[in-house]
Design a protein around this motif. Structure first.
Motif, PDB file in Angstrom:
ATOM      1  N   THR A 103       0.828  -1.210   0.000  1.00 26.84           N
ATOM      2  CA  THR A 103       0.000   0.000   0.000  1.00 26.84           C
ATOM      3  C   THR A 103       0.861   1.259   0.000  1.00 26.84           C
ATOM      4  OG1 THR A 103      -1.745  -1.176   1.185  1.00 26.84           O
ATOM      5  CG2 THR A 103      -1.816   1.227   1.253  1.00 26.84           C
ATOM      6  N   LEU A 104       2.045   1.182   0.604  1.00 28.85           N
ATOM      7  CA  LEU A 104       2.911   2.361   0.703  1.00 28.85           C
ATOM      8  C   LEU A 104       3.755   2.591  -0.541  1.00 28.85           C
ATOM      9  CD1 LEU A 104       4.129   1.900   4.394  1.00 28.85           C
ATOM     10  CD2 LEU A 104       2.475   3.572   3.560  1.00 28.85           C
ATOM     11  N   VAL A 105       3.874   1.584  -1.413  1.00 33.72           N
ATOM     12  CA  VAL A 105       4.740   1.751  -2.588  1.00 33.72           C
ATOM     13  C   VAL A 105       3.987   1.504  -3.899  1.00 33.72           C
ATOM     14  CG1 VAL A 105       6.832   1.159  -1.315  1.00 33.72           C
ATOM     15  CG2 VAL A 105       5.529  -0.653  -2.440  1.00 33.72           C
ATOM     16  N   SER A 106       2.679   1.423  -3.853  1.00 30.01           N
ATOM     17  CA  SER A 106       1.901   1.172  -5.074  1.00 30.01           C
ATOM     18  C   SER A 106       0.977   2.350  -5.356  1.00 30.01           C
ATOM     19  CB  SER A 106       1.061  -0.105  -4.929  1.00 30.01           C
ATOM     20  OG  SER A 106       1.887  -1.224  -4.716  1.00 30.01           O
ATOM     21  N   ALA A 124       9.272   3.090  -4.402  1.00 34.55           N
ATOM     22  CA  ALA A 124       8.530   2.309  -5.399  1.00 34.55           C
ATOM     23  C   ALA A 124       9.314   2.176  -6.696  1.00 34.55           C
ATOM     24  CB  ALA A 124       7.178   2.972  -5.664  1.00 34.55           C
ATOM     25  N   GLU A 125       9.946   3.252  -7.129  1.00 37.21           N
ATOM     26  CA  GLU A 125      10.707   3.224  -8.386  1.00 37.21           C
ATOM     27  C   GLU A 125      11.902   2.279  -8.282  1.00 37.21           C
ATOM     28  OE1 GLU A 125      13.157   6.296 -11.343  1.00 37.21           O
ATOM     29  OE2 GLU A 125      12.065   7.059  -9.585  1.00 37.21           O
ATOM     30  N   ALA A 126      12.628   2.355  -7.157  1.00 36.76           N
ATOM     31  CA  ALA A 126      13.790   1.476  -6.976  1.00 36.76           C
ATOM     32  C   ALA A 126      13.360   0.014  -6.860  1.00 36.76           C
ATOM     33  CB  ALA A 126      14.571   1.902  -5.732  1.00 36.76           C
ATOM     34  N   ILE A 132      16.266  -2.566  -5.115  1.00 32.51           N
ATOM     35  CA  ILE A 132      16.132  -2.861  -3.692  1.00 32.51           C
ATOM     36  C   ILE A 132      15.058  -3.924  -3.525  1.00 32.51           C
ATOM     37  CG2 ILE A 132      16.844  -0.535  -2.993  1.00 32.51           C
ATOM     38  CD1 ILE A 132      13.928   0.086  -2.375  1.00 32.51           C
ATOM     39  N   GLY A 133      15.150  -4.659  -2.430  1.00 35.75           N
ATOM     40  CA  GLY A 133      14.180  -5.710  -2.165  1.00 35.75           C
ATOM     41  C   GLY A 133      13.219  -5.335  -1.053  1.00 35.75           C
ATOM     42  N   VAL A 134      12.395  -6.286  -0.683  1.00 40.83           N
ATOM     43  CA  VAL A 134      11.355  -6.000   0.286  1.00 40.83           C
ATOM     44  C   VAL A 134      11.939  -5.708   1.662  1.00 40.83           C
ATOM     45  CG1 VAL A 134      10.997  -8.413   0.959  1.00 40.83           C
ATOM     46  CG2 VAL A 134       9.098  -6.795   1.096  1.00 40.83           C
ATOM     47  N   ASP A 135      13.101  -6.275   1.995  1.00 44.92           N
ATOM     48  CA  ASP A 135      13.730  -5.967   3.277  1.00 44.92           C
ATOM     49  C   ASP A 135      14.111  -4.489   3.350  1.00 44.92           C
ATOM     50  OD1 ASP A 135      13.472  -8.541   4.143  1.00 44.92           O
ATOM     51  OD2 ASP A 135      15.528  -9.132   3.670  1.00 44.92           O
ATOM     52  N   ALA A 136      14.696  -3.990   2.283  1.00 42.99           N
ATOM     53  CA  ALA A 136      15.067  -2.580   2.252  1.00 42.99           C
ATOM     54  C   ALA A 136      13.835  -1.684   2.243  1.00 42.99           C
ATOM     55  CB  ALA A 136      15.935  -2.295   1.024  1.00 42.99           C
ATOM     56  N   VAL A 137      12.795  -2.111   1.543  1.00 42.32           N
ATOM     57  CA  VAL A 137      11.547  -1.343   1.539  1.00 42.32           C
ATOM     58  C   VAL A 137      11.020  -1.189   2.969  1.00 42.32           C
ATOM     59  CG1 VAL A 137       9.125  -1.346   0.820  1.00 42.32           C
ATOM     60  CG2 VAL A 137      10.907  -1.980  -0.809  1.00 42.32           C
ATOM     61  N   ALA A 138      10.963  -2.287   3.684  1.00 41.49           N
ATOM     62  CA  ALA A 138      10.473  -2.240   5.062  1.00 41.49           C
ATOM     63  C   ALA A 138      11.377  -1.381   5.934  1.00 41.49           C
ATOM     64  CB  ALA A 138      10.380  -3.659   5.627  1.00 41.49           C
ATOM     65  N   LEU A 163      17.866   7.565   1.685  1.00 36.47           N
ATOM     66  CA  LEU A 163      17.852   6.181   2.151  1.00 36.47           C
ATOM     67  C   LEU A 163      17.790   5.194   0.989  1.00 36.47           C
ATOM     68  CD1 LEU A 163      15.472   6.611   5.215  1.00 36.47           C
ATOM     69  CD2 LEU A 163      17.921   6.086   5.281  1.00 36.47           C
ATOM     70  N   VAL A 164      17.066   5.539  -0.061  1.00 38.69           N
ATOM     71  CA  VAL A 164      17.021   4.674  -1.243  1.00 38.69           C
ATOM     72  C   VAL A 164      18.406   4.572  -1.869  1.00 38.69           C
ATOM     73  CG1 VAL A 164      16.164   4.505  -3.614  1.00 38.69           C
ATOM     74  CG2 VAL A 164      14.581   4.991  -1.741  1.00 38.69           C
ATOM     75  N   SER A 165      19.119   5.713  -1.929  1.00 38.77           N
ATOM     76  CA  SER A 165      20.466   5.706  -2.478  1.00 38.77           C
ATOM     77  C   SER A 165      21.385   4.803  -1.656  1.00 38.77           C
ATOM     78  CB  SER A 165      21.023   7.139  -2.490  1.00 38.77           C
ATOM     79  OG  SER A 165      22.366   7.155  -2.943  1.00 38.77           O
TER      80      SER A 165
END
Length: 461
Positions: A103-106, A124-126, A132-138, A163-165
């Motif tokens: 919900t936070l990245v869609s 979401a773009e990364a 990046i994977g789901v661990d980094a997303v969380a 943080l994405v970088s």
């Protein structure tokens, strides 16, 4: 549809690849395979979160405006997580996690076909790019999402991009620490409300026995967690060394590996024993403050006289359905934390822990000065965690006296009662005879970590 055909073809190809053994590849090949597969997994993560978010939207709504019942009703479930649980065959916990992150990245599409960007577009773009994977997303969105309504949008966006970088090349655990620090720095006013909320959620529960074991679990607030981690880490660290040891003591008295007594416990078992040691120390303090033989938290164990004297049979603990052995009853009866009630064969009480059975607080202090904690070689349990053990057992005529007592932690106390390790007193000092597979020389050896030796050495110097 084209996307469905592509996914089906990818599944077919990957199923064949998964059947190929990796043992034939060189080290570099396996390393590269792990990296490539993870890149593929990150793309799959993006598809998973996207599907989870869309299912969550449709679970309780009818997408086409028709009279078709919503998904939850059609599947006979009550939540979006249960819909995803059935569709993906994952645990409900994992389904809930995917929906929350998805919900936070869609992006969302309104009923008027307008597209609403996700709350965290850079993440979401990364994710869609497989960077990046789901661990980094969380790791990124959890701390930022909790403070999003109290942080200026431009500052939140800058923090997200940074943080994405970092996540593109860094480890998720390190990114999570950075995100936590950054979120708290941007939301300084939210620290106290967060702390109050975390404290409100603290909990501890004890369940009922399952196959003789009793589960317990809970949640600790930051302060409680820090205390627990510090106490357990200090006593389970591999580099942990004994206290109260003088520099010139012989190796046999220092506990510097005089005997190769191997600690068979796992790290988790040692942590449990540390926790029980802390609990034992706290209960003992309550008992001493109350100036009574048994404190308010005293546990009772019931055993027949014949079983206690013979060392066989069963005993029963308060509020625990699983019995323990009579030998265990004798073991825990050495110390005052558990009261032993002896009954006849008809269940009539004969005696209940006569006063002279238990070492007094003054005697325990004397034992602590002499033994310095658990007397067994290499053990570092402090005096407050130990049991006062009768070298000659009380039921066999042993006196409750310092010259017949030795401090042992719960683990080593149990080893001694099992019978392979023998103790005796010589001139008021405990000695150990370890089993042959530990001490082939079969020599009685002085044990303990006397505090007074260090002071005597210092004065002599």
């Amino acid at each position: 549809m084209e996307a469905e055909a592509a996914i089906s073809e990818a599944i077919r190809v990957l199923a064949g690849t998964a059947a190929e053994p990796l043992a034939v590849l060189p080290d570099e090949g396996v390393y590269r395979r792990a990296s490539d597969v993870e890149r593929l997994g990150r793309l799959v993560d993006a598809l998973r979160l996207q599907a989870a978010a869309e299912l969550a939207v449709r679970a309780d709504h009818v997408s086409d405006g028709s009279a078709t019942p919503r998904l939850t009703r059609r599947l006979g479930v009550v939540s979006a997580a249960q819909v995803l649980e059935r569709a993906a065959r994952v645990s409900q916990r994992e389904a809930t996690r995917r929906i929350r992150l998805g919900t936070l990245v869609s992006p969302r599409i309104t009923p008027f076909s307008a597209v609403i960007e996700p709350p965290f577009p850079a993440v979401a773009e990364a994710l869609r790019a497989g960077e990046i994977g789901v661990d980094a997303v969380a790791a990124i969105v959890r701390p930022l999402a909790g403070a999003a309504d109290r942080i200026a949008p431009e500052m939140l966006a800058e923090a997200e991009r940074h943080l994405v970088s970092e996540a593109r090349t860094g480890l998720p655990d390190l990114v999570a620490v950075q995100a936590q620090i950054m979120g708290q720095a941007l939301d300084a006013d939210g620290a106290e409300p967060r702390e109050a909320e975390l404290r409100r959620r603290r909990t501890f529960r004890i369940g009922r026995e399952v196959d003789g074991m009793t589960p317990f679990h809970g949640l600790a607030d930051p302060v409680g967690a820090a205390l627990l981690r510090a106490a357990i880490a200090e006593r389970t660290a591999p580099s942990r060394t004994p206290r109260f040891v003088a520099d010139d003591e012989p190796a046999v008295e220092r506990g510097a590996d005089p005997l190769p007594i191997r600690d068979e416990r796992s790290r988790e078992q040692r942590a449990y024993d540390v926790l029980m040691g802390l609990l034992t120390a706290g209960v003992r303090v309550d008992r001493d403050v109350a100036t009574s033989l048994h404190g308010v938290a005293t546990v009772q164990v019931v055993v027949t006289e014949a079983d206690l004297e013979g060392g066989s049979g069963l005993a029963w603990l308060d509020d625990v359905t699983e019995p323990v052995s009579a030998r265990t009853a004798a073991e825990i009866g050495c110390d005052g934390g558990i009261a032993v009630t002896v009954v006849d064969d008809h269940g009539r009480p004969l005696r209940q822990g006569r006063r002279q059975r238990y070492f007094t607080a003054a005697q325990r202090r004397a034992l602590a000065v002499r033994d310095g904690g658990c007397a067994m070689p290499q053990c570092t349990a402090p005096p407050s965690w130990t049991h006062a053990h009768h070298v000659v057992e009380w039921q066999h005529g042993g006196a409750t006296d310092v010259d017949n007592g030795v401090l042992l932690c719960a683990y080593h106390h149990h080893l001694v009662h099992e019978g392979d390790f023998r103790l005796r007193m010589l001139e008021g000092l405990p000695q150990l005879l370890a089993p042959p597979w530990v001490d082939p020389e079969q020599q009685w050896r002085r044990i303990g970590r006397a505090r007074w030796k260090g002071g005597a050495t210092a004065r002599a110097a």
